[in-house]
Write an enzyme that holds these catalytic residues in place. Structure first.
Site, short mmCIF file in Angstrom:
data_model
loop_
_atom_site.label_atom_id
_atom_site.label_comp_id
_atom_site.label_asym_id
_atom_site.label_seq_id
_atom_site.Cartn_x
_atom_site.Cartn_y
_atom_site.Cartn_z
N GLY A 164 12.65 10.38 9.89
CA GLY A 164 11.29 10.80 9.87
C GLY A 164 10.84 9.44 8.75
O GLY A 164 11.64 8.84 8.10
N TYR A 165 9.56 9.16 8.95
CA TYR A 165 9.22 7.89 7.93
C TYR A 165 7.79 8.18 7.32
O TYR A 165 6.83 8.99 7.81
CB TYR A 165 8.71 6.61 8.95
CG TYR A 165 9.90 6.16 9.47
CD1 TYR A 165 10.70 5.24 8.84
CD2 TYR A 165 10.84 6.49 10.49
CE1 TYR A 165 11.75 4.39 9.34
CE2 TYR A 165 11.88 6.15 11.32
CZ TYR A 165 12.29 5.06 10.45
OH TYR A 165 13.59 4.17 11.14
#
Length: 159
Positions: free
Chosen positions: A29-30
């Site tokens: 994820g970011y």
């Protein structure tokens, strides 16, 4: 001294799996992604967690700052909850070609159907072996950055 990652990206046009010597599931994820190409990535790869900070790429898209630190899977799980909506889910295959290792990512979920290879180099003009399954080069095309695939998944491109 900063860590500079030099890599090239390619689409895949043929069978590569028979050449893989290792594979593992990767989720990431970011957080803190922006349009200048900077990103903070949280990754779980096998039984390990990682936090990575990536800088903006140079004009060619070949080189960019990258800093990575291994963290516990428990910490990575907790940090994933703070990430922007969307997650990258893929299987990464490692394939030796000459003196280099290709990382071939077969994407799942919202990016199902996308298969991409990356090769890390020591210099932007370093020569490398090109296997028969290596297709169109997409280095520098921001659509293929994992941080962008979270925002605009491959499934949306088919229109």
């Amino acid at each position: 001294m900063p860590n500079i990652e030099i890599e090239r990206k390619f689409l895949i046009t043929g069978d590569f799996k028979s050449e893989a010597y290792q594979s593992e599931r990767v989720t990431q994820g970011y957080m803190a992604c922006n349009t200048e190409g900077r990103a903070v990535r949280i990754r779980i790869k096998g039984d390990k967690g990682f936090i990575t900070i990536k800088g903006a790429g140079n004009d060619s898209g070949l080189s960019r700052f990258e800093w990575e630190k291994e963290i516990s899977v428990e910490d990575a799980d907790q940090l994933m909850k703070l990430c922007d909506p969307g997650v990258i889910d893929k299987v990464r295959y490692l394939i030796q070609a000459g003196i280099h290792t290709y990382e071939v990512d077969e994407f799942h979920g919202d990016n199902e159907g996308l298969i991409m290879a990356e090769i890390e180099l020591k210099s932007e003009d370093e020569k490398f072996e090109k296997p028969s399954w290596l297709g169109q080069e997409v280095t520098g095309d921001v659509r293929y950055y994992n941080s962008q695939l979270v925002k605009n998944p491959y499934k949306n491109w088919k229109a």
